[in-house]
Design a protein around this motif. Structure first.
Motif, PDB file in Angstrom:
ATOM      1  N   SER A   5      71.297  52.239 -12.085  1.00 32.40           N
ATOM      2  CA  SER A   5      71.460  50.959 -12.768  1.00 32.40           C
ATOM      3  C   SER A   5      72.393  50.075 -11.968  1.00 32.40           C
ATOM      4  O   SER A   5      73.602  50.082 -12.167  1.00 32.40           O
ATOM      5  CB  SER A   5      71.999  51.174 -14.187  1.00 32.40           C
ATOM      6  OG  SER A   5      73.247  51.828 -14.120  1.00 32.40           O
ATOM      7  N   THR A   6      71.814  49.341 -11.046  1.00 28.78           N
ATOM      8  CA  THR A   6      72.570  48.402 -10.225  1.00 28.78           C
ATOM      9  C   THR A   6      71.671  47.218  -9.899  1.00 28.78           C
ATOM     10  O   THR A   6      70.450  47.362  -9.811  1.00 28.78           O
ATOM     11  CB  THR A   6      73.057  49.055  -8.925  1.00 28.78           C
ATOM     12  OG1 THR A   6      73.717  48.058  -8.118  1.00 28.78           O
ATOM     13  CG2 THR A   6      71.902  49.633  -8.124  1.00 28.78           C
ATOM     14  N   ASN A   7      72.281  46.060  -9.703  1.00 30.17           N
ATOM     15  CA  ASN A   7      71.511  44.866  -9.350  1.00 30.17           C
ATOM     16  C   ASN A   7      71.269  44.746  -7.857  1.00 30.17           C
ATOM     17  O   ASN A   7      70.578  43.830  -7.417  1.00 30.17           O
ATOM     18  CB  ASN A   7      72.241  43.612  -9.833  1.00 30.17           C
ATOM     19  CG  ASN A   7      72.259  43.521 -11.347  1.00 30.17           C
ATOM     20  OD1 ASN A   7      71.330  43.965 -12.020  1.00 30.17           O
ATOM     21  ND2 ASN A   7      73.324  42.949 -11.880  1.00 30.17           N
ATOM     22  N   GLN A  21      78.933  48.566 -14.850  1.00 25.77           N
ATOM     23  CA  GLN A  21      79.241  49.673 -13.953  1.00 25.77           C
ATOM     24  C   GLN A  21      77.970  50.459 -13.667  1.00 25.77           C
ATOM     25  O   GLN A  21      77.202  50.772 -14.569  1.00 25.77           O
ATOM     26  CB  GLN A  21      80.292  50.590 -14.584  1.00 25.77           C
ATOM     27  CG  GLN A  21      80.754  51.690 -13.660  1.00 25.77           C
ATOM     28  CD  GLN A  21      81.942  52.432 -14.231  1.00 25.77           C
ATOM     29  OE1 GLN A  21      82.575  51.975 -15.176  1.00 25.77           O
ATOM     30  NE2 GLN A  21      82.262  53.570 -13.662  1.00 25.77           N
ATOM     31  N   GLU A  22      77.822  50.795 -12.388  1.00 25.79           N
ATOM     32  CA  GLU A  22      76.598  51.489 -12.005  1.00 25.79           C
ATOM     33  C   GLU A  22      76.553  52.879 -12.613  1.00 25.79           C
ATOM     34  O   GLU A  22      77.563  53.550 -12.782  1.00 25.79           O
ATOM     35  CB  GLU A  22      76.519  51.605 -10.476  1.00 25.79           C
ATOM     36  CG  GLU A  22      76.142  50.314  -9.782  1.00 25.79           C
ATOM     37  CD  GLU A  22      77.325  49.381  -9.610  1.00 25.79           C
ATOM     38  OE1 GLU A  22      78.433  49.749 -10.031  1.00 25.79           O
ATOM     39  OE2 GLU A  22      77.129  48.286  -9.049  1.00 25.79           O
ATOM     40  N   ASN A  35      64.188  50.817  -9.078  1.00 23.85           N
ATOM     41  CA  ASN A  35      65.571  51.306  -8.880  1.00 23.85           C
ATOM     42  C   ASN A  35      65.631  52.826  -8.927  1.00 23.85           C
ATOM     43  O   ASN A  35      66.540  53.403  -9.526  1.00 23.85           O
ATOM     44  CB  ASN A  35      66.509  50.726  -9.951  1.00 23.85           C
ATOM     45  CG  ASN A  35      67.015  49.352  -9.598  1.00 23.85           C
ATOM     46  OD1 ASN A  35      66.370  48.612  -8.862  1.00 23.85           O
ATOM     47  ND2 ASN A  35      68.169  48.979 -10.115  1.00 23.85           N
ATOM     48  N   THR A  36      64.684  53.472  -8.278  1.00 22.88           N
ATOM     49  CA  THR A  36      64.564  54.924  -8.393  1.00 22.88           C
ATOM     50  C   THR A  36      64.437  55.566  -7.016  1.00 22.88           C
ATOM     51  O   THR A  36      63.744  55.051  -6.135  1.00 22.88           O
ATOM     52  CB  THR A  36      63.348  55.299  -9.252  1.00 22.88           C
ATOM     53  OG1 THR A  36      63.483  54.702 -10.543  1.00 22.88           O
ATOM     54  CG2 THR A  36      63.249  56.805  -9.424  1.00 22.88           C
ATOM     55  N   VAL A  37      65.114  56.686  -6.883  1.00 22.73           N
ATOM     56  CA  VAL A  37      65.026  57.519  -5.692  1.00 22.73           C
ATOM     57  C   VAL A  37      64.403  58.848  -6.111  1.00 22.73           C
ATOM     58  O   VAL A  37      64.741  59.388  -7.167  1.00 22.73           O
ATOM     59  CB  VAL A  37      66.419  57.771  -5.077  1.00 22.73           C
ATOM     60  CG1 VAL A  37      66.305  58.524  -3.756  1.00 22.73           C
ATOM     61  CG2 VAL A  37      67.159  56.455  -4.879  1.00 22.73           C
TER      62      VAL A  37
END
Length: 123
Positions: free
Chosen positions: A25-27, A1-2, A81-83
């Protein structure tokens, strides 16, 4: 789960700067547009900044709320995976809890909300 984990908030004086980060945390990070939101006490959550995907025609296009144009900059690092949200010339009215999330074209969000990060602008 994201999961969404925001960080970087704090107490800053008017005119100061902060840089917020949101690790997702997502693919399939690259598939999503992302947005930063904020919620001040007693107010509804509002959209602050939006960044599109890399794919045409979006090409990481950005949009900002009028209240932050020229002061805030949203960016993304797909490898991490960062904003990010770079905030300059902060004002007391920027005080709020800041959240990030993915964002669909209709304005809805794909995931639940993280804890957010508190930004307090005060002298």
């Amino acid at each position: 789960q994201e999961q969404l984990v925001e960080s970087g908030g704090g107490l800053v004086q008017p005119g100061g700067s902060l840089r917020l980060s949101c690790v997702v945390s997502t693919n399939i990070f690259t598939f999503y547009a992302f947005a930063w939101y904020r919620q001040a006490p007693g107010k509804q959550r509002e959209l602050v900044a939006l960044i599109g995907t890399d794919r045409p025609p979006y090409d990481r296009g950005t949009n900002y709320a009028d209240a932050v144009k020229g002061r805030f900059t949203i960016s993304r690092d797909n490898a991490k995976n960062t904003v990010y949200l770079e905030m300059n010339d902060l004002k007391p009215e920027d005080t709020a809890v800041y959240h990030c999330n993915g964002r669909y074209g209709d304005g809805s969000n794909p995931w639940g909300w993280g804890q957010g990060t508190q930004v307090t602008v005060s002298s």
